[in-house]
Design a protein around this motif. Sequence first.
Motif, short mmCIF file in Angstrom:
data_model
loop_
_atom_site.label_atom_id
_atom_site.label_comp_id
_atom_site.label_asym_id
_atom_site.label_seq_id
_atom_site.Cartn_x
_atom_site.Cartn_y
_atom_site.Cartn_z
N UNK A 151 0.90 -1.21 0.05
CA UNK A 151 0.04 -0.04 -0.17
C UNK A 151 0.77 1.17 -0.03
N UNK A 152 1.59 1.43 -0.98
CA UNK A 152 2.87 2.55 -1.17
C UNK A 152 2.07 3.79 -1.53
N UNK A 153 2.66 4.77 -0.92
CA UNK A 153 2.18 6.24 -1.32
C UNK A 153 2.46 6.52 -2.92
N UNK A 154 1.50 7.06 -3.52
CA UNK A 154 1.55 7.89 -4.83
C UNK A 154 1.36 9.37 -4.72
N UNK A 155 2.45 10.06 -4.86
CA UNK A 155 2.28 11.57 -4.64
C UNK A 155 3.45 12.24 -3.96
N UNK A 156 3.49 13.43 -3.43
CA UNK A 156 4.65 13.98 -2.79
C UNK A 156 4.38 14.41 -1.51
N UNK A 157 5.46 14.55 -0.57
CA UNK A 157 5.21 14.87 0.84
C UNK A 157 6.21 15.99 0.55
N UNK A 158 5.92 17.18 1.19
CA UNK A 158 6.41 18.36 1.64
C UNK A 158 7.19 18.69 3.04
N UNK A 159 6.36 17.98 3.96
CA UNK A 159 7.15 17.95 5.43
C UNK A 159 6.26 16.77 5.99
N UNK A 160 7.01 16.30 6.88
CA UNK A 160 6.48 15.10 7.74
C UNK A 160 7.31 15.20 9.00
N UNK A 161 6.63 15.70 9.95
CA UNK A 161 7.13 15.84 11.32
C UNK A 161 6.44 15.11 12.48
N UNK A 162 7.24 14.45 13.35
CA UNK A 162 6.78 13.71 14.40
C UNK A 162 7.23 14.46 15.72
#
Length: 405
Positions: free
Chosen positions: A174-185
């Motif tokens: 179930x792999x992501x299709x698109x773009x991530x610009x930020x992802x912070x935990x």
Amino acid sequence: TTTTTTLPLSVDLLDPANYVVSPAGSVVMSSRSTDFSGSGGLTLVQNPPAISSQFSFAGRVFQEDGTRSYLFSKSDSSGFLRYYALYSSSPLSRISFFYSSEGFSGQVDFDYQLADGQFHDFLLYGNASSVVLLIDAMEVGRGVLPGPLDDCGDATSECVFTVGQRMAGVTGLLRFVGSMYSLVFYPNTVVLTSPAVAPAMLNLMDRSLHIPAFGQVVGNANGSLSFDGQSGVKISSFGAVSSKFLFVTTLQQNADNDGYIFSKSDAAGRRYYSLYSSARDGVVSFFYRRPGSTTVIVQQFSAAIADGLSHTLVLAVNNNEVQLYLDGVLRGYRDIQGTVDDCGAPGPDCVLYMGNRVDGAGAGRFFFSGIVYQARLYYNCDIIPSVAAATTTTTTTATTTTTTT
């Protein structure tokens, strides 16, 4: 001897120094985004600190329409034991937060379409009893947690943190299709406002933002708006654009119409920036002015959209350049010689209209005639969203499917 351990305030989950791409080449990182093709994902080399009784995740993402995939997941190697994970499904119009608490596995579902081919900011935060999800600074739901979340700790073969997929043995699923610009935990902090630039997007079709200004704009059953050439709406809430912004619209302009799609100006109609389409000249015109100047400049593009047919327009401003795309095809770019001026938030001398502009007497002029299916202003981005032309008829066939999440 007393040892004090201080957890970091935040962890950048897209830090290229802390992940491997699997398979190689399936994820590409640029200066502005991490781009996922759906054929691979990221596995962190070092896991973030264990999640505490209060936590937050925040990011800006662009997920392709029609897809279903994981944004992130911490699990065992099989992927079935998810300590915590966030999943987005376009077919279900749903976002799901999977968790494990004191050995009990569960999920909290939020009815929201994140995978729509648009940019979104999200903020997920929780504690030992509840979890809350915000999209584009608006709360979309909250759910109950039975207790503090479980966590497997440091990275091992049975404790894997992935981004853009979940584990499924030696491969991802179930792999992501698109773009991530930020992802912070934020492993030990509840963040109450998204750290990403906000608002990310202004939906000019949102009827709750409309103030009737001239005539009567008609809302249709499919969510589109009909303009009769004598009507326009005033937008009640908006922000200021940055040096990089987009305007995306799908519309059907009548063949004999010369009208404004939108216009931001002062109360006397002196335009900060606006978009105008002329049937007479067969052009789309971008009007703007530069900071410190009251001179209105126009850049024109050969694009005869006033033909009674449905078209998708994307106006992209990137620092000193403006581009116009018509139905996915670049129709030209112009040097605008400086940034675009903006009066900011709504005020007596800062107004935004859709379907017209105002003149010095406050009256409407150059009304749009036709149908608008979508109209969105992205305040701070320079990536062209994939937007499908809107349709007016939808046929649905009932099917039975088996899905794996």
